[in-house]
Design a protein around this motif. Structure first.
Motif, PDB file in Angstrom:
ATOM      1  N   LYS A 143      -6.346   3.423   3.797  1.00 40.02           N
ATOM      2  CA  LYS A 143      -7.100   4.465   3.055  1.00 40.02           C
ATOM      3  C   LYS A 143      -6.405   5.932   3.623  1.00 40.02           C
ATOM      4  O   LYS A 143      -5.755   6.159   4.523  1.00 40.02           O
ATOM      5  CB  LYS A 143      -8.583   4.840   3.218  1.00 40.02           C
ATOM      6  CG  LYS A 143      -9.469   3.517   2.711  1.00 40.02           C
ATOM      7  CD  LYS A 143     -10.930   3.487   2.927  1.00 40.02           C
ATOM      8  CE  LYS A 143     -11.567   2.513   2.325  1.00 40.02           C
ATOM      9  NZ  LYS A 143     -13.177   2.819   2.304  1.00 40.02           N
ATOM     10  N   ALA A 144      -6.491   6.897   2.460  1.00 42.31           N
ATOM     11  CA  ALA A 144      -6.131   8.253   2.955  1.00 42.31           C
ATOM     12  C   ALA A 144      -7.093   9.058   3.750  1.00 42.31           C
ATOM     13  O   ALA A 144      -8.195   9.371   3.050  1.00 42.31           O
ATOM     14  CB  ALA A 144      -5.716   8.751   1.641  1.00 42.31           C
ATOM     15  N   LEU A 154      -2.075   8.118   4.900  1.00 40.26           N
ATOM     16  CA  LEU A 154      -2.494   6.769   5.093  1.00 40.26           C
ATOM     17  C   LEU A 154      -2.882   6.441   6.115  1.00 40.26           C
ATOM     18  O   LEU A 154      -2.126   6.724   7.361  1.00 40.26           O
ATOM     19  CB  LEU A 154      -1.488   5.840   4.324  1.00 40.26           C
ATOM     20  CG  LEU A 154      -1.976   4.416   3.834  1.00 40.26           C
ATOM     21  CD1 LEU A 154      -2.863   4.422   2.650  1.00 40.26           C
ATOM     22  CD2 LEU A 154      -0.540   3.491   3.639  1.00 40.26           C
ATOM     23  N   GLU A 165       0.688  -1.384   0.127  1.00 47.64           N
ATOM     24  CA  GLU A 165       0.004   0.020   0.081  1.00 47.64           C
ATOM     25  C   GLU A 165       0.920   1.284  -0.095  1.00 47.64           C
ATOM     26  O   GLU A 165       0.739   2.095  -0.840  1.00 47.64           O
ATOM     27  CB  GLU A 165      -0.904  -0.183   1.496  1.00 47.64           C
ATOM     28  CG  GLU A 165      -2.134  -1.073   1.286  1.00 47.64           C
ATOM     29  CD  GLU A 165      -3.201  -0.396   0.158  1.00 47.64           C
ATOM     30  OE1 GLU A 165      -3.065   0.577  -0.131  1.00 47.64           O
ATOM     31  OE2 GLU A 165      -3.879  -1.340  -0.076  1.00 47.64           O
ATOM     32  N   ILE A 166       2.100   1.312   0.668  1.00 50.62           N
ATOM     33  CA  ILE A 166       2.867   2.376   0.844  1.00 50.62           C
ATOM     34  C   ILE A 166       3.667   2.369  -0.388  1.00 50.62           C
ATOM     35  O   ILE A 166       3.605   3.623  -0.848  1.00 50.62           O
ATOM     36  CB  ILE A 166       3.655   2.393   2.310  1.00 50.62           C
ATOM     37  CG1 ILE A 166       2.734   2.524   3.450  1.00 50.62           C
ATOM     38  CG2 ILE A 166       4.645   3.484   2.167  1.00 50.62           C
ATOM     39  CD1 ILE A 166       3.474   2.103   4.780  1.00 50.62           C
ATOM     40  N   ASN A 167       4.215   1.448  -0.790  1.00 48.40           N
ATOM     41  CA  ASN A 167       5.185   1.662  -2.158  1.00 48.40           C
ATOM     42  C   ASN A 167       4.371   1.892  -3.247  1.00 48.40           C
ATOM     43  O   ASN A 167       5.030   2.344  -4.126  1.00 48.40           O
ATOM     44  CB  ASN A 167       5.902   0.350  -2.115  1.00 48.40           C
ATOM     45  CG  ASN A 167       6.870  -0.102  -1.060  1.00 48.40           C
ATOM     46  OD1 ASN A 167       7.523   1.062  -0.095  1.00 48.40           O
ATOM     47  ND2 ASN A 167       7.268  -1.425  -0.854  1.00 48.40           N
ATOM     48  N   GLN A 168       3.165   1.739  -3.231  1.00 48.06           N
ATOM     49  CA  GLN A 168       2.236   1.961  -4.466  1.00 48.06           C
ATOM     50  C   GLN A 168       1.847   3.290  -4.461  1.00 48.06           C
ATOM     51  O   GLN A 168       1.507   4.002  -5.705  1.00 48.06           O
ATOM     52  CB  GLN A 168       1.009   1.107  -4.660  1.00 48.06           C
ATOM     53  CG  GLN A 168       1.267  -0.397  -4.959  1.00 48.06           C
ATOM     54  CD  GLN A 168       0.199  -1.100  -4.947  1.00 48.06           C
ATOM     55  OE1 GLN A 168      -1.072  -0.697  -4.538  1.00 48.06           O
ATOM     56  NE2 GLN A 168       0.547  -2.470  -4.826  1.00 48.06           N
ATOM     57  N   ARG A 169       2.068   4.219  -3.686  1.00 50.48           N
ATOM     58  CA  ARG A 169       1.683   5.527  -3.350  1.00 50.48           C
ATOM     59  C   ARG A 169       2.739   6.676  -3.612  1.00 50.48           C
ATOM     60  O   ARG A 169       4.166   6.040  -3.345  1.00 50.48           O
ATOM     61  CB  ARG A 169       0.717   5.933  -2.016  1.00 50.48           C
ATOM     62  CG  ARG A 169      -0.335   5.084  -1.933  1.00 50.48           C
ATOM     63  CD  ARG A 169      -0.825   5.265  -0.461  1.00 50.48           C
ATOM     64  NE  ARG A 169      -1.971   4.370  -0.307  1.00 50.48           N
ATOM     65  CZ  ARG A 169      -3.395   4.703  -0.540  1.00 50.48           C
ATOM     66  NH1 ARG A 169      -3.482   6.070  -0.670  1.00 50.48           N
ATOM     67  NH2 ARG A 169      -4.443   3.920  -0.415  1.00 50.48           N
ATOM     68  N   GLU A 170       2.562   7.818  -3.451  1.00 52.56           N
ATOM     69  CA  GLU A 170       3.733   8.852  -3.634  1.00 52.56           C
ATOM     70  C   GLU A 170       4.383   8.841  -2.391  1.00 52.56           C
ATOM     71  O   GLU A 170       4.003   8.678  -1.190  1.00 52.56           O
ATOM     72  CB  GLU A 170       3.412  10.266  -4.083  1.00 52.56           C
ATOM     73  CG  GLU A 170       2.719  10.256  -5.448  1.00 52.56           C
ATOM     74  CD  GLU A 170       2.254  11.425  -5.623  1.00 52.56           C
ATOM     75  OE1 GLU A 170       2.687  12.643  -4.865  1.00 52.56           O
ATOM     76  OE2 GLU A 170       1.698  11.629  -6.948  1.00 52.56           O
ATOM     77  N   ASP A 171       5.647   9.099  -2.305  1.00 54.73           N
ATOM     78  CA  ASP A 171       6.557   9.205  -0.951  1.00 54.73           C
ATOM     79  C   ASP A 171       6.077  10.455  -0.502  1.00 54.73           C
ATOM     80  O   ASP A 171       5.795  11.732  -1.259  1.00 54.73           O
ATOM     81  CB  ASP A 171       8.179   9.388  -1.146  1.00 54.73           C
ATOM     82  CG  ASP A 171       8.552   7.957  -1.688  1.00 54.73           C
ATOM     83  OD1 ASP A 171       7.987   7.085  -1.508  1.00 54.73           O
ATOM     84  OD2 ASP A 171       9.485   7.925  -2.491  1.00 54.73           O
ATOM     85  N   HIS A 172       5.897  10.612   0.665  1.00 53.34           N
ATOM     86  CA  HIS A 172       5.450  11.945   1.598  1.00 53.34           C
ATOM     87  C   HIS A 172       6.659  12.017   2.652  1.00 53.34           C
ATOM     88  O   HIS A 172       6.761  11.374   3.532  1.00 53.34           O
ATOM     89  CB  HIS A 172       4.118  11.955   2.204  1.00 53.34           C
ATOM     90  CG  HIS A 172       3.111  11.752   1.217  1.00 53.34           C
ATOM     91  ND1 HIS A 172       2.647  12.976   0.792  1.00 53.34           N
ATOM     92  CD2 HIS A 172       2.221  10.637   0.893  1.00 53.34           C
ATOM     93  CE1 HIS A 172       1.672  12.445  -0.088  1.00 53.34           C
ATOM     94  NE2 HIS A 172       1.596  11.063  -0.154  1.00 53.34           N
TER      95      HIS A 172
END
Length: 202
Positions: A60-61, A48, A31-38
């Motif tokens: 979910k966000a 998240l 879930e984290i790796n598929q999203r943009e880095d923050h």
């Protein structure tokens, strides 16, 4: 308090965390790796959150800054980015009462920021696991909408408690970091069981 934190990949899990991940049937790493880095998540931004829904655990966000369902103005969320553990135990304050009873969550993080010193020379510190493992903060979430005709907005707050050995000389509070064996207890346990988890991380 916790006013900034980060989530960025690739993240890793400890052996204990992998076991719990399988029990939750939620691949939080993907879930984290598929999203943009923050690298610098700020209040009112979306981030998240892991919560339990009708179909089990889900990531979910949600928007950072808790807005109680009874609030008239969502701007109150900017003031409720953190919930002190002593505002929950032994008796939750009204802003947190319903969420603590029914809507506890986990907030994944690579680490969080604290500042030391006086302006304009404050020194930022990024506090994280030395092995790079994912941290899980305890949190609360709420749904809010202005009227029955509008969609729900999900918001969350990060719970803070006493500082650990690493951050104690920087700030007098830190996020409550839950070890893997307490993830399910925090989300699914009774209020008394959840209260027992609100201690500083080793």
């Amino acid at each position: 308090m916790c006013g900034r934190y980060a989530t960025f990949g690739p993240v890793s899990l400890s052996r204990e965390a992998k076991t719990v991940r399988d029990q939750l049937e939620l691949d939080i790493v993907s879930e984290i790796n598929q999203r943009e880095d923050h690298f610098n998540i700020a209040p009112t931004q979306r981030a998240l959150v892991v919560s339990r829904g009708e179909k089990g655990y889900e990531a979910k966000a949600f928007r950072w800054g808790l807005v109680p369902s009874w609030a008239k103005d969502p701007k109150i969320g900017a003031k409720i980015i953190n919930a002190r553990s002593d505002s929950l135990v032994p008796k939750p304050k009204p802003s947190f009462r319903n969420a603590f009873a029914k809507r506890r969550c986990l907030v994944p993080a690579s680490g969080y920021f604290e500042w030391k010193g006086e302006s304009p020379n404050k020194q930022p510190y990024f506090i994280h696991d030395p092995a790079g493992h994912l941290l899980m903060f305890s949190g609360l979430w709420e749904g809010w909408r202005a009227s029955q005709d509008e969609e729900w907005t999900q918001t969350f707050t990060i719970i803070t408690g006493k500082p650990g050995k690493v951050s104690g000389d920087i700030h007098d509070r830190q996020p409550v970091i839950l070890p893997p064996d307490l993830w399910q207890v925090w989300i699914e346990g009774s209020p008394d069981e959840a209260s027992a988890t609100l201690v500083a991380a080793p």
